[in-house]
Design an enzyme around this catalytic site. Sequence first.
Site, PDB file in Angstrom:
ATOM      1  N   HIS A  34     -64.769 -63.488  60.025  1.00 17.27           N
ATOM      2  CA  HIS A  34     -65.840 -62.946  59.902  1.00 17.27           C
ATOM      3  C   HIS A  34     -65.946 -61.970  60.202  1.00 17.27           C
ATOM      4  O   HIS A  34     -66.108 -61.011  58.876  1.00 17.27           O
ATOM      5  CB  HIS A  34     -66.694 -63.809  60.139  1.00 17.27           C
ATOM      6  CG  HIS A  34     -68.342 -63.659  58.690  1.00 17.27           C
ATOM      7  ND1 HIS A  34     -69.389 -64.683  58.763  1.00 17.27           N
ATOM      8  CD2 HIS A  34     -68.243 -62.796  57.699  1.00 17.27           C
ATOM      9  CE1 HIS A  34     -69.610 -64.276  57.398  1.00 17.27           C
ATOM     10  NE2 HIS A  34     -69.319 -63.212  57.125  1.00 17.27           N
ATOM     11  N   TYR A  51     -73.727 -68.826  56.933  1.00 19.03           N
ATOM     12  CA  TYR A  51     -74.591 -68.413  56.088  1.00 19.03           C
ATOM     13  C   TYR A  51     -75.504 -70.042  55.977  1.00 19.03           C
ATOM     14  O   TYR A  51     -75.244 -70.779  55.996  1.00 19.03           O
ATOM     15  CB  TYR A  51     -73.900 -68.919  54.420  1.00 19.03           C
ATOM     16  CG  TYR A  51     -73.117 -67.546  54.331  1.00 19.03           C
ATOM     17  CD1 TYR A  51     -72.678 -66.850  54.868  1.00 19.03           C
ATOM     18  CD2 TYR A  51     -71.846 -67.288  53.023  1.00 19.03           C
ATOM     19  CE1 TYR A  51     -72.225 -65.396  55.008  1.00 19.03           C
ATOM     20  CE2 TYR A  51     -70.848 -66.686  52.881  1.00 19.03           C
ATOM     21  CZ  TYR A  51     -71.245 -65.572  53.822  1.00 19.03           C
ATOM     22  OH  TYR A  51     -70.308 -64.951  53.238  1.00 19.03           O
TER      23      TYR A  51
END
Length: 283
Positions: free
Chosen positions: A112, A53
């Site tokens: 992830h 992010y």
Amino acid sequence: MKMVTLPDGVRVPAVGQGTWYLGENKGTEAQEIEALRAGIDAGLTLIDTAEMYGSGASERLIGKAIQGFDREKLFLVSKVYPHNAGRAHIFQSCENSLRRLGTDYLDLYLLHWRGSVPFRETVECMQELIRRGLIRRWGVSNLDIDDMEELWRVPGGSGCSVNQVLYHAASRGIEYSLLPWMRTHGVPLMAYCPLAQAGDLDWKLYESQVLQEIADAHHASIAQVLIAFAIRDGSTIAIPRSGKKAHTLDNAKAAALVLSEAELARIDQAFPAPRRKEPLDIV
């Protein structure tokens, strides 16, 4: 605050805070920090982020926001890139995330999504991170049922604490096979994009007469109904993102909203679950 129990018995809020895209704009940094801090005060003590992010910008923002709070009362989640999820890089990736967050451990560390690193190697590395005290537990994200079954065949794979996948009222593909498998194996769901990114993923949710009528009956918003729908089973953690204090506080209130069987039936009719296997929805 409604709570969800993880496999090791630790209880976490059923509604947390997502942070995708937060921290990437200096002009909104103060507002986003205010939102995160207000969320913590309102009981949204689970905060989700990832090294991906903003290339760490989200983690740095959270690090600023949590200053002054009791670390033991927070539940910090981050994720490692698939290409960093092996022995060559995972330890440095984890330490980099910890440095950006300004903490010495993660409560939960997730793969992830699936990459080329074998599950066996990632699980061994996660176990080593626990032994080193850098993380308390580990889990996965964006894994479908075939992936989860393969993970369970790996030594230590059943130590997975959660599977974080996209889930909202208009994206219910996981209900066909993945979610039942997770329930059978005691793996809680962490639902990202439970608000369909405020409609960016599916505008019909926010134009739905059914959802509006249900919201009106509870003196709530459609967004709050969507969160209540996502966490209705008691084993799901929803992590809506918000960079504004008012929206964050609205999200917190949704944890107390209980939908009736009749209301859930109306949602099922308007947004039915699939009757066949669908590809895992990922954004």
